[in-house]
Design an enzyme around this catalytic site. Structure first.
Site, short mmCIF file in Angstrom:
data_model
loop_
_atom_site.label_atom_id
_atom_site.label_comp_id
_atom_site.label_asym_id
_atom_site.label_seq_id
_atom_site.Cartn_x
_atom_site.Cartn_y
_atom_site.Cartn_z
N ARG A 60 6.68 1.77 -11.88
CA ARG A 60 7.99 1.24 -11.51
C ARG A 60 8.50 0.31 -12.60
O ARG A 60 7.79 -0.59 -13.05
CB ARG A 60 7.89 0.48 -10.19
CG ARG A 60 7.37 1.40 -9.10
CD ARG A 60 7.38 0.77 -7.73
NE ARG A 60 6.91 1.76 -6.75
CZ ARG A 60 6.84 1.52 -5.44
NH1 ARG A 60 7.21 0.36 -4.96
NH2 ARG A 60 6.41 2.46 -4.63
N ARG A 71 3.81 -8.41 -9.04
CA ARG A 71 4.73 -7.30 -9.25
C ARG A 71 4.36 -6.68 -10.60
O ARG A 71 4.43 -7.34 -11.62
CB ARG A 71 6.16 -7.82 -9.29
CG ARG A 71 7.23 -6.76 -9.42
CD ARG A 71 8.59 -7.40 -9.59
NE ARG A 71 8.98 -8.16 -8.41
CZ ARG A 71 9.50 -7.61 -7.32
NH1 ARG A 71 9.72 -6.32 -7.27
NH2 ARG A 71 9.83 -8.35 -6.30
N GLU A 83 3.96 -7.61 0.26
CA GLU A 83 4.11 -6.29 0.87
C GLU A 83 3.05 -5.35 0.29
O GLU A 83 2.92 -5.20 -0.92
CB GLU A 83 5.51 -5.74 0.56
CG GLU A 83 5.73 -4.36 1.15
CD GLU A 83 7.05 -3.73 0.69
OE1 GLU A 83 7.99 -4.48 0.36
OE2 GLU A 83 7.11 -2.50 0.63
N ARG A 140 -2.01 -5.62 -5.06
CA ARG A 140 -1.82 -6.83 -4.25
C ARG A 140 -3.01 -7.07 -3.31
O ARG A 140 -3.34 -8.22 -2.99
CB ARG A 140 -0.52 -6.75 -3.47
CG ARG A 140 0.69 -6.85 -4.40
CD ARG A 140 1.98 -6.54 -3.70
NE ARG A 140 3.12 -6.67 -4.60
CZ ARG A 140 4.34 -6.25 -4.31
NH1 ARG A 140 4.59 -5.66 -3.16
NH2 ARG A 140 5.32 -6.40 -5.18
#
Length: 432
Positions: A270, A285, A357, A397
């Site tokens: 991403r 991230r 998340e 994560r």
RNA sequence: GGAGGGAUGGCAGAGCGGACGAAUGCACCGGUCUUGAAAACCGACGUGGGGCAACUCACCGUGGGUUCAAAUCCCACUCCCUCCGCCA
């Protein structure tokens, strides 16, 4: 894409439903107007086309009957009509392209059950879970030794090397080493084994064609968030959802095979365009991470159950890993554009003190399969299958949450025993 | 990377400028016969768009082109098969 026939039939309902997620009535009306024009132009072109075909047939008949002069005459008339037909078709196609563009831009119709709201602030927290909760324990309290960010723990133990990752591929491309690398591998195996009872394991390509990216709705919408390999017209997949959703593109599935459940561990890429700066330290991230995806093609009737199964599997993994989490019901304004209903799972990480998340479990109705053209035989004719997917789970994560949560006062990390079989019994991470 | 062959309905497979959305076989579905089944026989049988409907349009790997007319001819591309080369 949403169902155009439904939009024509119930324009007010569809407009109202889309308004819940912030789509203006004008945008819907623009599509309706273009669609009406398109159909009128198409009818005109088609009737001309029918005449050309009929005349051409007569040319053949005349020539076979030996009447060359008459054949030539009709051929000439047909030629003239043909010019008109081409012009009419061109006009129809022009408007058709507009219809398609407007259609592609419309997001999915949200589920009536999805809570109203304009932004992530209005997502509804359905529940939290933490170890011992069922026995009356309260939310865990964390010691100072757990209030250390994973990037510091990673450096200290020599299991995460962000600098080397950046040297190789730029920032936000993490490099794990030693036990850190091994932990990732263990997590993938742990999850795949857990899902093997009901989900077929798939190992898809990590790149996809433009057409494939269209099916899931990632293109044209989120082009800036994708890595493109232009020379070969390929894109790096942002999630295993992309290949799994398109695996049966253009096929008619046997209804007895539904729900067809698939799972895949893939790398996910991403660009995170526009995310620079905030929440980007360490593994919060990253541009590349590994994830185990759960996916199902199903009938509309099976969708609820299929989504619930994926959600409970994702939760089950978090519980087995002993990581506190919360479950959010995404409001209409925060829903991904292809989704009708989404539940997010966020894990609590004590070191950075945040909820991260780690899974997004979504029901897409037939929004994706209308593009991918995946159907099944129904009572009468064929019907589009529904798609459901979610992570189980995204590891970067989880890796962060594990090392922060299980850091001991002496600086080592004692991982949960469920991972022991995948770590050759060595669950304690120590300084090398 | 080089040479050759191929891509047609759920599957197999014919068609190679005009009556072809497409023969035939198998599968599937409905029926006759049968206590039931099999066999046999009869019938139906691709998908999508538009139209209240009659009906009509598109689709024979994909995209262009030639023609009054294209599954059929031409060009490009993709994928599959065979052989050669290279290679983890």
């Amino acid at each position: 894409m949403i169902d155009l026939a439904l939009l024509r039939r119930e324009p007010e309902n569809v407009t109202a439903a889309l308004a819940r997620r912030g789509i203006s009535p004008d945008q819907v009306q623009a599509l309706l107007t273009a669609d009406i024009e398109h159909r009128a132009l198409m009818q005109e072109a088609e009737s001309l086309r029918a005449q050309v075909k009929d005349l051409s047939r007569q040319v053949g008949e005349a020539r076979r009957a030996g009447d060359t002069a008459r054949g030539d005459e009709i051929a000439e008339a047909s030629k003239q009509l043909g010019d008109q037909e081409r012009a009419a078709t061109a006009r129809a196609e022009e408007v058709g392209a507009t219809v398609r563009a407007l259609h592609l831009q419309l997001p999915n119709i949200p589920s009536p059950d999805a809570p109203d709201g304009l932004s992530e602030d209005e997502n509804v927290e359905l529940r939290q879970w933490w170890p011992g909760m069922d026995d009356g324990a309260s939310f865990p309290t964390y010691g100072e030794h757990q209030r250390v960010a994973h990037w510091d723990i990673g450096t200290e133990l020599g299991i995460l090397d962000l600098e080397s990752g950046a040297r190789l591929a730029g920032s936000m491309f993490p490099l794990y080493r030693g036990d850190g690398s091994r932990l990732l591998r263990a997590l993938t195996q742990f999850a795949l084994d857990a899902h093997a009872d009901a989900y077929e394991e798939i190992r898809p390509p990590s790149v996809a064609l433009t057409e494939t990216m269209m099916s899931t709705g990632h293109l044209p919408k989120s082009e800036d968030d994708m890595y493109a390999i232009e020379r070969d017209n390929l894109w790096l997949i942002p999630t295993g959802e992309v290949p799994l959703t398109s695996m049966n593109r253009g096929e008619i599935l046997n209804v007895d095979d539904l729900p067809l459940r698939l799972t895949a561990a893939t790398q996910c890429f991403r660009r995170e365009a526009g995310a620079a700066g905030r929440d980007t330290r360490g593994l919060l991230r990253v541009h590349e991470f590994e994830k185990v995806e759960l996916f199902a093609y199903c009938t509309p009737e099976q969708a609820d159950e299929a989504q619930a199964d994926i959600l409970s599997r994702a939760e089950g993994l978090l519980q087995q890993l002993g990581l506190p989490y919360r479950l959010l019901d995404l409001c209409t304004g925060d829903l991904g554009s292809a989704s009708a209903r989404t539940f997010d799972l966020e894990v609590y990480t004590p070191g950075v003190d945040r909820w991260l998340e780690v899974s997004s479990v979504s029901w897409f109705r037939d929004y994706q399969t209308r593009r991918a053209n995946v159907r099944y035989r129904a009572e009468s004719g064929t019907a589009l299958v529904h798609t459901v997917n979610g992570s189980g789970l995204a590891w970067a994560r989880i890796w962060a949450a594990l090392v922060e949560t299980y850091r001991q006062p002496d600086g080592t990390v004692k991982l949960p025993d469920v991972l022991a079989p995948y770590l050759a019994g060595r669950t304690t991470l120590t300084k090398r």
